[in-house]
Design an enzyme around this catalytic site. Structure first.
Site, PDB file in Angstrom:
ATOM      1  N   GLN A   1      -1.810  17.478  -5.073  1.00 36.37           N
ATOM      2  CA  GLN A   1      -1.190  17.325  -6.380  1.00 36.37           C
ATOM      3  C   GLN A   1      -0.219  16.154  -6.325  1.00 36.37           C
ATOM      4  O   GLN A   1       0.508  15.984  -5.350  1.00 36.37           O
ATOM      5  CB  GLN A   1      -0.443  18.619  -6.722  1.00 36.37           C
ATOM      6  CG  GLN A   1       0.163  18.690  -8.088  1.00 36.37           C
ATOM      7  CD  GLN A   1       0.732  20.084  -8.369  1.00 36.37           C
ATOM      8  OE1 GLN A   1       0.133  21.084  -8.038  1.00 36.37           O
ATOM      9  NE2 GLN A   1       1.896  20.121  -8.985  1.00 36.37           N
ATOM     10  N   ASP A   2      -0.204  15.336  -7.392  1.00 31.57           N
ATOM     11  CA  ASP A   2       0.784  14.273  -7.552  1.00 31.57           C
ATOM     12  C   ASP A   2       1.665  14.641  -8.736  1.00 31.57           C
ATOM     13  O   ASP A   2       1.161  15.067  -9.778  1.00 31.57           O
ATOM     14  CB  ASP A   2       0.115  12.928  -7.841  1.00 31.57           C
ATOM     15  CG  ASP A   2      -0.460  12.259  -6.605  1.00 31.57           C
ATOM     16  OD1 ASP A   2      -0.360  12.828  -5.507  1.00 31.57           O
ATOM     17  OD2 ASP A   2      -1.016  11.159  -6.745  1.00 31.57           O
TER      18      ASP A   2
ATOM     19  N   ASP B   1      18.207  25.542 -11.574  1.00 32.29           N
ATOM     20  CA  ASP B   1      19.028  25.054 -10.466  1.00 32.29           C
ATOM     21  C   ASP B   1      20.442  25.624 -10.519  1.00 32.29           C
ATOM     22  O   ASP B   1      21.071  25.840  -9.487  1.00 32.29           O
ATOM     23  CB  ASP B   1      19.041  23.533 -10.448  1.00 32.29           C
ATOM     24  CG  ASP B   1      17.674  22.956 -10.101  1.00 32.29           C
ATOM     25  OD1 ASP B   1      16.791  23.714  -9.645  1.00 32.29           O
ATOM     26  OD2 ASP B   1      17.485  21.741 -10.288  1.00 32.29           O
TER      27      ASP B   1
ATOM     28  N   GLU C   1       0.868  -1.169   0.000  1.00 31.60           N
ATOM     29  CA  GLU C   1       0.000   0.000   0.000  1.00 31.60           C
ATOM     30  C   GLU C   1       0.906   1.219   0.000  1.00 31.60           C
ATOM     31  O   GLU C   1       1.607   1.469   0.971  1.00 31.60           O
ATOM     32  CB  GLU C   1      -0.859  -0.044   1.271  1.00 31.60           C
ATOM     33  CG  GLU C   1      -2.062   0.824   1.248  1.00 31.60           C
ATOM     34  CD  GLU C   1      -2.976   0.526   2.432  1.00 31.60           C
ATOM     35  OE1 GLU C   1      -2.558   0.804   3.587  1.00 31.60           O
ATOM     36  OE2 GLU C   1      -4.087   0.023   2.206  1.00 31.60           O
TER      37      GLU C   1
ATOM     38  N   TYR D   1       5.936  12.193  -6.308  1.00 32.42           N
ATOM     39  CA  TYR D   1       5.708  12.866  -5.040  1.00 32.42           C
ATOM     40  C   TYR D   1       4.352  13.541  -4.991  1.00 32.42           C
ATOM     41  O   TYR D   1       3.842  14.038  -5.962  1.00 32.42           O
ATOM     42  CB  TYR D   1       6.828  13.847  -4.704  1.00 32.42           C
ATOM     43  CG  TYR D   1       7.114  14.937  -5.706  1.00 32.42           C
ATOM     44  CD1 TYR D   1       6.726  16.243  -5.474  1.00 32.42           C
ATOM     45  CD2 TYR D   1       7.816  14.654  -6.882  1.00 32.42           C
ATOM     46  CE1 TYR D   1       7.023  17.256  -6.373  1.00 32.42           C
ATOM     47  CE2 TYR D   1       8.107  15.653  -7.786  1.00 32.42           C
ATOM     48  CZ  TYR D   1       7.707  16.952  -7.529  1.00 32.42           C
ATOM     49  OH  TYR D   1       7.992  17.949  -8.427  1.00 32.42           O
TER      50      TYR D   1
END
Length: 181
Positions: free
Chosen positions: A47-48, A170, A28, A132
């Site tokens: 949000q995924d 970045d 799971e 995430y």
């Protein structure tokens, strides 16, 4: 699931129970009730996100300023990464400290990175699929970036056999001492 608080106590390494046999495995990956009981965190995920990156890609250190700060529950479903969370909360006893964990498709670990921390990861495998969940929506006007190689933070990134690859965003990250916090 087993929840292990890190040296920054609000960061939690989550190790799910994996049931495997000759056919494969099952676990799971998220259960709100179990997550809340294991971490003490009661947050709604809104949000995924899913990213795929090649070996040596380093993403981060990203964060969003309040009122749009994001908590993140991160995991790897293909490959391996070294995942890092940096405490940038000025009133925190662990301000300026970092924690890191290796997340892989085989260990199924997840890392809870609460709002108020910067986050980044380095891909260790040939490629990695990184998933995430976030507690707030992406907000470009609130997004900030701290340099991954900041000497004040002194993050011990693992060595990879290829050059580190960074996005333009970045590359232009700010030093920790100059970052908007």
């Amino acid at each position: 699931m087993q929840a292990v608080r890190q040296s920054i106590p609000d960061v939690v390494l989550i190790e799910p129970k994996v049931f495997g046999d000759s056919r494969g495995f099952f676990y799971e990956s998220f259960n709100e009730k179990v997550f809340r009981e294991a971490t003490g965190v009661q947050s709604a995920f809104v949000q995924d996100n899913h990213s795929r990156s090649g070996k040596g890609v380093l993403r981060g250190l990203h964060y969003q300023l309040p009122p749009r700060a994001q908590g993140k529950l991160v995991r790897v479903v293909r490959g391996a990464v070294f995942d890092v969370a940096v405490d940038i909360r000025k009133d925190s006893p662990t301000y300026g400290r970092w924690v890191g964990a290796t997340l892989t498709e085989d260990n199924h670990r997840q890392l809870w990175v609460p709002p108020g921390l910067a986050h980044g990861f380095l891909v260790l495998s040939e490629s990695a699929d990184f998933l995430y969940k976030t507690t707030d929506y992406y907000s470009p006007e609130h997004e900030r970036c701290i340099r991954w190689d900041d000497p004040q933070l002194a993050i011990s990134w693992p060595t990879v056999e290829v050059a580190i690859q960074l996005s333009a965003k970045d590359q232009s990250g700010r030093w920790f001492a100059e970052a908007d916090l």
